[in-house]
Design a protein around this motif. Structure first.
Motif, PDB file in Angstrom:
ATOM      1  N   VAL A  41       0.819  -1.215   0.000  1.00  0.00           N
ATOM      2  CA  VAL A  41       0.000   0.000   0.000  1.00  0.00           C
ATOM      3  C   VAL A  41       0.851   1.264   0.000  1.00  0.00           C
ATOM      4  CG1 VAL A  41      -1.814   1.255   1.198  1.00  0.00           C
ATOM      5  CG2 VAL A  41      -1.797  -1.241   1.211  1.00  0.00           C
ATOM      6  N   THR A  42       1.798   1.325   0.931  1.00  0.00           N
ATOM      7  CA  THR A  42       2.601   2.547   1.055  1.00  0.00           C
ATOM      8  C   THR A  42       3.501   2.736  -0.158  1.00  0.00           C
ATOM      9  OG1 THR A  42       2.634   2.033   3.400  1.00  0.00           O
ATOM     10  CG2 THR A  42       3.984   3.875   2.681  1.00  0.00           C
ATOM     11  N   ALA A  43       4.121   1.646  -0.598  1.00  0.00           N
ATOM     12  CA  ALA A  43       5.018   1.741  -1.744  1.00  0.00           C
ATOM     13  C   ALA A  43       4.262   2.229  -2.980  1.00  0.00           C
ATOM     14  CB  ALA A  43       5.668   0.386  -2.009  1.00  0.00           C
ATOM     15  N   ARG A  44       3.036   1.715  -3.144  1.00  0.00           N
ATOM     16  CA  ARG A  44       2.233   2.113  -4.290  1.00  0.00           C
ATOM     17  C   ARG A  44       1.889   3.599  -4.194  1.00  0.00           C
ATOM     18  NH1 ARG A  44      -1.345  -0.036  -8.040  1.00  0.00           N
ATOM     19  NH2 ARG A  44      -3.102   1.357  -8.430  1.00  0.00           N
ATOM     20  N   ARG A  45       1.650   4.001  -2.975  1.00  0.00           N
ATOM     21  CA  ARG A  45       1.307   5.390  -2.688  1.00  0.00           C
ATOM     22  C   ARG A  45       2.442   6.342  -3.112  1.00  0.00           C
ATOM     23  NH1 ARG A  45      -2.724   8.861  -1.451  1.00  0.00           N
ATOM     24  NH2 ARG A  45      -1.424  10.590  -2.021  1.00  0.00           N
ATOM     25  N   VAL A  46       3.684   5.938  -2.848  1.00  0.00           N
ATOM     26  CA  VAL A  46       4.793   6.865  -3.120  1.00  0.00           C
ATOM     27  C   VAL A  46       5.456   6.601  -4.465  1.00  0.00           C
ATOM     28  CG1 VAL A  46       5.287   7.162  -0.656  1.00  0.00           C
ATOM     29  CG2 VAL A  46       6.578   5.479  -1.980  1.00  0.00           C
ATOM     30  N   ARG A  47       4.976   5.570  -5.180  1.00  0.00           N
ATOM     31  CA  ARG A  47       5.658   5.225  -6.425  1.00  0.00           C
ATOM     32  C   ARG A  47       5.772   6.393  -7.413  1.00  0.00           C
ATOM     33  NH1 ARG A  47       3.995   0.034  -9.955  1.00  0.00           N
ATOM     34  NH2 ARG A  47       2.650   1.523 -10.983  1.00  0.00           N
ATOM     35  N   PRO A  48       4.697   7.160  -7.641  1.00  0.00           N
ATOM     36  CA  PRO A  48       4.854   8.271  -8.590  1.00  0.00           C
ATOM     37  C   PRO A  48       5.915   9.267  -8.137  1.00  0.00           C
ATOM     38  CG  PRO A  48       2.540   7.948  -8.010  1.00  0.00           C
ATOM     39  CD  PRO A  48       3.340   7.068  -7.104  1.00  0.00           C
ATOM     40  N   ALA A  49       5.926   9.560  -6.843  1.00  0.00           N
ATOM     41  CA  ALA A  49       6.899  10.531  -6.335  1.00  0.00           C
ATOM     42  C   ALA A  49       8.318   9.988  -6.463  1.00  0.00           C
ATOM     43  CB  ALA A  49       6.589  10.872  -4.877  1.00  0.00           C
ATOM     44  N   ALA A  50       8.484   8.707  -6.136  1.00  0.00           N
ATOM     45  CA  ALA A  50       9.813   8.107  -6.206  1.00  0.00           C
ATOM     46  C   ALA A  50      10.287   8.039  -7.657  1.00  0.00           C
ATOM     47  CB  ALA A  50       9.802   6.711  -5.584  1.00  0.00           C
ATOM     48  N   ALA A  51       9.357   7.721  -8.572  1.00  0.00           N
ATOM     49  CA  ALA A  51       9.729   7.642  -9.988  1.00  0.00           C
ATOM     50  C   ALA A  51      10.112   9.021 -10.516  1.00  0.00           C
ATOM     51  CB  ALA A  51       8.578   7.058 -10.799  1.00  0.00           C
ATOM     52  N   ALA A  52       9.326  10.047 -10.122  1.00  0.00           N
ATOM     53  CA  ALA A  52       9.632  11.414 -10.569  1.00  0.00           C
ATOM     54  C   ALA A  52      10.992  11.847 -10.034  1.00  0.00           C
ATOM     55  CB  ALA A  52       8.542  12.375 -10.097  1.00  0.00           C
ATOM     56  N   GLY A  53      11.244  11.554  -8.756  1.00  0.00           N
ATOM     57  CA  GLY A  53      12.529  11.911  -8.159  1.00  0.00           C
ATOM     58  C   GLY A  53      13.668  11.161  -8.827  1.00  0.00           C
ATOM     59  N   GLY A  54      13.445   9.880  -9.082  1.00  0.00           N
ATOM     60  CA  GLY A  54      14.466   9.062  -9.731  1.00  0.00           C
ATOM     61  C   GLY A  54      14.813   9.585 -11.114  1.00  0.00           C
ATOM     62  N   LEU A  55      13.793  10.036 -11.842  1.00  0.00           N
ATOM     63  CA  LEU A  55      14.038  10.598 -13.172  1.00  0.00           C
ATOM     64  C   LEU A  55      14.920  11.841 -13.076  1.00  0.00           C
ATOM     65  CD1 LEU A  55      13.437  10.750 -16.254  1.00  0.00           C
ATOM     66  CD2 LEU A  55      11.468  12.164 -15.692  1.00  0.00           C
ATOM     67  N   LEU A  56      14.604  12.687 -12.087  1.00  0.00           N
ATOM     68  CA  LEU A  56      15.409  13.903 -11.906  1.00  0.00           C
ATOM     69  C   LEU A  56      16.859  13.546 -11.601  1.00  0.00           C
ATOM     70  CD1 LEU A  56      13.056  16.251  -9.867  1.00  0.00           C
ATOM     71  CD2 LEU A  56      13.619  16.347 -12.288  1.00  0.00           C
ATOM     72  N   VAL A  57      17.033  12.538 -10.756  1.00  0.00           N
ATOM     73  CA  VAL A  57      18.393  12.115 -10.411  1.00  0.00           C
ATOM     74  C   VAL A  57      19.123  11.630 -11.662  1.00  0.00           C
ATOM     75  CG1 VAL A  57      19.802  10.469  -9.117  1.00  0.00           C
ATOM     76  CG2 VAL A  57      17.812  11.524  -8.032  1.00  0.00           C
ATOM     77  N   ALA A  58      18.452  10.773 -12.440  1.00  0.00           N
ATOM     78  CA  ALA A  58      19.082  10.214 -13.634  1.00  0.00           C
ATOM     79  C   ALA A  58      19.484  11.322 -14.605  1.00  0.00           C
ATOM     80  CB  ALA A  58      18.135   9.228 -14.310  1.00  0.00           C
ATOM     81  N   LEU A  59      18.572  12.273 -14.821  1.00  0.00           N
ATOM     82  CA  LEU A  59      18.873  13.370 -15.749  1.00  0.00           C
ATOM     83  C   LEU A  59      19.991  14.241 -15.187  1.00  0.00           C
ATOM     84  CD1 LEU A  59      15.269  14.402 -16.860  1.00  0.00           C
ATOM     85  CD2 LEU A  59      16.914  13.002 -18.096  1.00  0.00           C
TER      86      LEU A  59
END
Lengths: 510, 336
Positions: free
Chosen positions: A173-191
């Motif tokens: 539940v919690t992981a699903r909840r934060v997945r969009p935020a974590a993915a967005a943050g991860g993209l920023l890190v990668a870029l």
């Protein structure tokens, strides 16, 4: 989860919103137009020559490996820390929240310098990996913490009541909840890793940006650099698309009533390792560079601090960073709302365009703005407005991600209810969604502010002559080998960045 | 939630705060300087007094400024480019972005220190040297040239700064003088001697002073600056200028040129003229411990041997721009 939880629907997209989102999208295309002009100007043979060099493939592998390793670590570390800070009874977690975001204020070239000065042997992949991880994990920490803060505890409670253990709830539940935020943050890190020059150059890790920079420095031929830039843009496009797929649908609150407060997890015996982990991250990412700066300031052959110059640079930094943050968030707003509320090819294109330039090194974006700025708007060339526009091109994705995740977390149903009560579309958005999304949007502004304070290449090219920011002064002093004289600028830079971080933390408290 | 407006207000307030510095380019002369403000800032102030009117300087790194000037093209506001090396000036000259300098300016320096087409003139020179520890290396045993450093006796006792632009320029010079294969052969022999890497030239000098290494490859002025700072008695290291036209003795220059189509070409020429004048040449000799390029000027602070006594390799400085191949070769030999 049922279809009722879908955040983004194929509803009619308001034309005004599309229009408002296309403008920043076009804005973000500036570097791409320039790259096209430069790369194609040399003819297809020259482009093919650069693309087919074995070295190009080698650089691609090296850059992707570094970005992958850093992103993975940042997602794990950033999400873990965010959970500790928001969901547990970690002692002193409010203070830690501010401290752990601060490494974002340490420029990669400063962090790189402190590491290499201490351990020259660290140069290469692992040195670049260590430095970039320590300065960019907050890109994940901040959005995930915001998502956890604004989350509804009800779903977790339901899961617990159905007999799931705490760990399982966390991972589902919690992981699903934060997945969009974590993915967005991860993209920023990668870029960020793909575009970073400071750390890779100090660590002598031969990545794309180093090759691009060397190409300018070595041959003054801008074609190979532009072709390599195009490869980076393609990579950024691919990553952005992958992130959209990975983002998934954010779990939405349904039903009536207010969100339930989230139960705080008691750490119990895990408290000691948890505190140790937090202290370790803060020590490595912030304590070590800060100690190193103080050490320089103390032992450097400094001839005393030039207070007026320091004050002037601080004032200029505050001003351009604040202007840049406001303008960037205003431009990012419509794109973020569009991406949060709607789906479709157009949305994807606009969002990808906005992210495209983010993998390019600053020197390339700077030259793009020089090339187009002096031809299209000579009146504001090397004046504050164009500098601010440059920051917006550079940091649009930071703000888009923040707006999108915070708007996505505000249920569209509430807005629809307001509209059914006779409010217009804009009024409903302004009175219902905006207040809910405000903390996230402000977090985005703070993030842009922080990042602008340490930006160097574009600032050097576009600043009004004589307007030196702290980063410019820092560069100038270190370039002359005067580390002692440079240290005060670096320290003030970190302090200036600390202000929005602390304010941000306060704004986030409910 | 009430905190959010506070934050927004703070941001808005900062954004709307009045400009602390004057803006708008109304200067009579704009200089793009790839030389560091800490090194030449005072000299620019003198230049301003000499030519009259206001002078604006944009500091950056030479390569990026050259790229920026090429992108700006005809629309540029820059009148003068003051560069850290000849390569960036050569690139601008090659693109037709430099106006020829008057003979009076060009004739102030020897022919090898100016562009053949008269587009730029050197303003100061720096020599590659060996710093050595006399406690470990008696004068009689000093390396006579490049190939002496390949002797296994030097294993682990040499120091170099792989990221330093001057080291890279030296390797470029080596490639120009000996060809790719000749350069590769020497670099492999040098690498086999396991030279110690340093972050910069200052660290090389420190290591020689401390006796950590016997010989360091560096630029001459670091030693003179250190001596001026702490006194010669407190600097154990000594400087060896490698004679006989050996690649180790490469002399590189900083220089300046007038940007084509400068709105105030006359003032721009005066500015370049000032940079090769006795006043400016004395500044380089005394303050930055570089070699003046104008004959008859010598340092009153540093005990520099005259530039004319040095025996650098015979090389066209504008040939030192093939850095790409240099870096590839350094990577190949494990010295990058």
């Amino acid at each position: 989860m049922t279809g009722a939880l879908r955040a983004r629907t194929r509803r009619q997209v308001p034309p005004a919103l599309v229009a408002a989102a296309v403008v920043p999208g076009l804005f973000a295309l500036v570097p791409l137009v320039y790259l096209g002009v430069r790369a194609l100007g040399a003819g297809p043979a020259a482009v093919l020559d650069v693309l087919t060099r074995p070295r190009t493939a080698e650089l691609l592998v090296r850059s992707v490996a570094l970005a992958g390793a850093v992103t993975l670590t940042c997602v794990v570390v950033g999400s873990g820390l965010a959970w500790l800070l928001v969901r547990t009874d970690l002692p002193g977690r409010r203070a830690w929240a501010a401290v752990l975001a601060l490494p974002l204020a340490v420029p990669s070239y400063v962090a790189g310098f402190t590491w290499i000065a201490q351990w020259p042997a660290v140069a290469g992949f692992w040195g670049a990996y260590a430095v970039l991880t320590t300065v960019s994990y907050p890109y994940v920490l901040l959005p995930v913490a915001a998502a956890l803060r604004s989350a509804d505890g009800g779903l977790e409670e339901v899961a617990r009541s159905l007999g799931h253990g705490a760990g399982r709830v966390l991972l589902t539940v919690t992981a699903r909840r934060v997945r969009p935020a974590a993915a967005a943050g991860g993209l920023l890190v990668a870029l960020y890793v793909l575009s970073d020059f400071g750390a890779v150059s100090l660590m002598r890790y031969d990545a794309f940006t180093l090759a691009i920079f060397t190409s300018y420095r070595a041959t003054f031929d801008r074609t190979p650099a532009a072709v390599l830039g195009c490869v980076l843009v393609c990579l950024a496009g691919l990553l952005t698309w992958a992130e959209m797929r990975a983002r998934g649908a954010a779990a939405q609150r349904i039903g009536r009533g207010t969100a339930r407060a989230v139960a705080v997890v008691a750490l119990g015996r895990a408290r000691v390792p948890a505190v140790a982990a937090v202290v370790a991250v803060a020590g490595i990412a912030l304590g070590f560079p800060a100690w190193s700066l103080v050490h320089w300031a103390a032992v450097g052959s400094s001839t005393g601090v030039d207070w007026p110059a320091l004050a002037g640079a601080t004032a200029v930094t505050l001003q351009v960073a604040a202007l840049g943050a406001v303008v960037t968030v205003l431009l990012a707003g419509p794109v973020g709302v569009l991406a949060a509320r709607h789906r479709g090819r157009l949305v994807g294109v606009v969002e990808t365009a906005a992210y495209a330039g983010h993998a390019l090194p600053g020197v390339t974006i700077g030259l793009a703005l020089v090339f187009l700025g002096i031809r299209l708007v000579p009146g504001i060339y090397q004046e504050t407005p164009l500098l601010v526009a440059g920051y917006a091109v550079l940091f649009l994705p930071l703000a888009i991600g923040a707006v999108r995740t915070s708007v996505a977390a505000a249920p569209p149903a509430l807005e629809e209810a307001a509209r059914s009560l006779g409010h217009g579309r804009l009024a409903a958005f302004a009175r219902v969604t905006l207040p809910l999304a405000a903390p996230g949007v402000v977090a985005g502004a703070a993030l842009v502010f922080l990042t602008i304070t340490k930006e160097l290449p574009v600032t050097l090219m576009l600043r009004p002559t004589g307007d030196d920011t702290l980063a410019v002064q820092l560069w100038s002093h270190t370039g002359a080998g005067a580390f002692g004289a440079a240290a005060p600028y670096a320290l003030v830079l970190v302090l200036v960045a600390a202000v929005p971080t602390v304010l941000l933390d306060r704004a986030m408290r409910r | 939630m009430p905190r959010v407006p506070l934050m927004a207000a703070a941001l808005a307030l900062a954004a709307l705060s009045p400009l602390v510095t004057a803006c708008g380019s109304s200067a009579d002369l704009t200089i793009y300087s790839g030389r560091n403000e800490q090194l030449v800032g005072e000299l620019i102030t003198q230049l301003e007094e000499r030519i009259g009117g206001t002078v604006e300087v944009r500091y950056g790194s030479s390569a990026e400024l050259a790229a920026q000037l090429l992108e700006e093209g005809d629309a540029t506001e820059a009148d003068v480019f003051f560069s850290q090396d000849a390569g960036a000036l050569g690139a601008l000259g090659g693109a037709g972005r430099l106006d020829p300098l008057p003979a009076t300016v060009l004739d102030a320096v020897p022919a090898e220190y100016r562009a053949e087409d008269g587009g730029w003139v050197a303003t100061s020179a720096r020599s590659r040297v060996l710093f050595y520890d006399p406690r470990q290396v008696p004068e009689a045993e000093l390396p006579t040239g490049l190939d002496a450093l390949a002797d296994p006796a030097w294993r682990g006792r040499l120091g170099y700064a792989p990221t330093n632009a001057s080291w890279q320029a030296f390797v470029t010079g080596l490639r120009v003088l000996r060809g790719e294969d000749g350069a590769r052969a020497w670099l492999e022999a040098f690498a086999a001697n396991e030279p110690v890497r340093f972050e910069n030239n200052i660290q090389i000098l420190d290591a020689v002073n401390a006796g950590q290494i016997a010989v360091g490859l560096s630029n001459h002025y670091y030693w003179y600056e250190r001596v001026a700072e702490v006194g010669e008695a407190n600097v154990p290291a000594r400087v060896h200028y490698v004679p006989g036209g050996d690649p180790l003795g490469l002399v590189n220059v900083a220089g300046a040129g007038v940007i084509a189509g400068s709105p105030d070409a006359e003032k721009a020429r005066q500015a370049v003229e000032f940079l090769v004048s006795d006043t400016a040449q004395q500044y380089f000799a005394d303050v930055t411990a570089e070699y003046p390029v104008r004959s008859g000027v010598s340092s009153t602070v540093h005990d520099l041997p005259p530039l004319s006594d040095l025996q650098p390799p015979d090389i066209d400085l504008s040939d030192l721009e093939s850095l790409q191949q240099t870096l590839a070769l350094l990577q190949e030999t494990g010295l990058a």
